[in-house]
Design an enzyme around this catalytic site. Structure first.
Site, PDB file in Angstrom:
ATOM      1  N   HIS A  61      32.346  46.091  34.720  1.00 40.90           N
ATOM      2  CA  HIS A  61      31.621  47.067  33.902  1.00 40.90           C
ATOM      3  C   HIS A  61      30.129  46.765  33.802  1.00 40.90           C
ATOM      4  O   HIS A  61      29.712  45.624  33.906  1.00 40.90           O
ATOM      5  CB  HIS A  61      32.171  47.073  32.470  1.00 40.90           C
ATOM      6  CG  HIS A  61      33.619  47.350  32.384  1.00 40.90           C
ATOM      7  ND1 HIS A  61      34.436  46.718  31.478  1.00 40.90           N
ATOM      8  CD2 HIS A  61      34.422  48.189  33.065  1.00 40.90           C
ATOM      9  CE1 HIS A  61      35.678  47.163  31.604  1.00 40.90           C
ATOM     10  NE2 HIS A  61      35.697  48.051  32.575  1.00 40.90           N
ATOM     11  N   LYS A  71      24.760  39.945  28.452  1.00 41.54           N
ATOM     12  CA  LYS A  71      25.930  39.516  27.687  1.00 41.54           C
ATOM     13  C   LYS A  71      26.043  37.998  27.676  1.00 41.54           C
ATOM     14  O   LYS A  71      25.725  37.333  28.663  1.00 41.54           O
ATOM     15  CB  LYS A  71      27.216  40.082  28.306  1.00 41.54           C
ATOM     16  CG  LYS A  71      27.297  41.588  28.269  1.00 41.54           C
ATOM     17  CD  LYS A  71      28.556  42.073  28.968  1.00 41.54           C
ATOM     18  CE  LYS A  71      28.613  43.586  28.962  1.00 41.54           C
ATOM     19  NZ  LYS A  71      29.769  44.087  29.730  1.00 41.54           N
ATOM     20  N   TYR A 131      32.218  38.573  23.219  1.00 46.98           N
ATOM     21  CA  TYR A 131      30.930  38.683  23.885  1.00 46.98           C
ATOM     22  C   TYR A 131      29.887  39.306  22.992  1.00 46.98           C
ATOM     23  O   TYR A 131      30.161  40.177  22.201  1.00 46.98           O
ATOM     24  CB  TYR A 131      31.013  39.394  25.230  1.00 46.98           C
ATOM     25  CG  TYR A 131      31.787  40.676  25.305  1.00 46.98           C
ATOM     26  CD1 TYR A 131      31.126  41.892  25.462  1.00 46.98           C
ATOM     27  CD2 TYR A 131      33.169  40.675  25.276  1.00 46.98           C
ATOM     28  CE1 TYR A 131      31.839  43.073  25.581  1.00 46.98           C
ATOM     29  CE2 TYR A 131      33.885  41.854  25.391  1.00 46.98           C
ATOM     30  CZ  TYR A 131      33.210  43.052  25.542  1.00 46.98           C
ATOM     31  OH  TYR A 131      33.914  44.220  25.651  1.00 46.98           O
ATOM     32  N   ASP A 169      39.215  51.946  35.128  1.00 45.79           N
ATOM     33  CA  ASP A 169      38.730  50.910  36.045  1.00 45.79           C
ATOM     34  C   ASP A 169      39.282  51.091  37.462  1.00 45.79           C
ATOM     35  O   ASP A 169      38.660  50.659  38.426  1.00 45.79           O
ATOM     36  CB  ASP A 169      39.067  49.518  35.523  1.00 45.79           C
ATOM     37  CG  ASP A 169      38.215  49.131  34.331  1.00 45.79           C
ATOM     38  OD1 ASP A 169      37.251  49.856  34.016  1.00 45.79           O
ATOM     39  OD2 ASP A 169      38.521  48.102  33.700  1.00 45.79           O
TER      40      ASP A 169
END
Length: 183
Positions: A61, A71, A131, A169
């Site tokens: 992603h 991130k 995250y 996905d």
């Protein structure tokens, strides 16, 4: 904290100092001052957490500019294989990836700058994954790359036919079908 560079500039593995005794352990999971000094100046604005079972693969992603995200990720329960793929146009490492195992025991963290696709595979029965992001989630600029694209050469430990992947996905393009938004 100890910062280890990877083969892709800007992507680093972070290992905190862990103090252990008869009570268990303690470590500082994030210090803005130390992160700014040793990694990058990043203003994290959102923390996320997911819980997944063995064989789940989330990713790859990213968010498109102007809402791209850096991130800082870690696995607080279980074990994951975490992957960052360079999508920066003109980068000498475009299309290359870094993979690192993050576990509840090694306490490693993985910093992924803007311009990368990110994903992880759960290797333990259950994994709780956290995250920090430096941009809020914007579904209108959500994007992804096919995690099973052979040209990426990612060595996932779960075979494609056994991986638990979201319908979304499964529809992401391969790298050669993709026009990077990261100039």
């Amino acid at each position: 904290m100890e910062v280890t560079p990877t083969k892709i500039e800007g992507v680093v593995i972070i290992e905190p100092r862990v103090w252990k005794d008869q009570r268990g352990y303690f470590f500082e999971s994030f210090s803005k001052r130390e992160f700014d000094e040793k990694v990058a100046h990043v203003n994290f604005v959102q923390d996320n957490e997911s819980c997944s079972t063995k064989g789940v693969l989330r990713g790859l992603h990213f968010q498109k500019p102007p809402f791209s995200q850096a991130k800082l990720v870690r696995c607080v329960v279980g074990r994951v294989l975490d992957v960052a793929v360079d999508l920066r146009e003109g980068s000498p490492t475009y299309g290359q990836h870094v993979a690192v195992e993050l576990t509840e025991d090694n306490h490693r963290q993985f910093f992924i700058p803007k311009g990368f696709a990110h994903g992880f595979e759960v290797l333990s029965d259950v994994a709780v994954f956290q995250y920090k992001c430096d941009e809020y989630y914007h579904p209108e600029v959500d994007g992804g790359i096919d995690p099973f694209d052979e040209t990426l050469a990612i060595e996932w430990q779960t075979p494609k036919e056994n991986a638990i992947v979201s319908d979304k996905d499964k529809k992401h393009p391969k790298l050669n079908e993709f026009k990077t938004p990261f100039a």
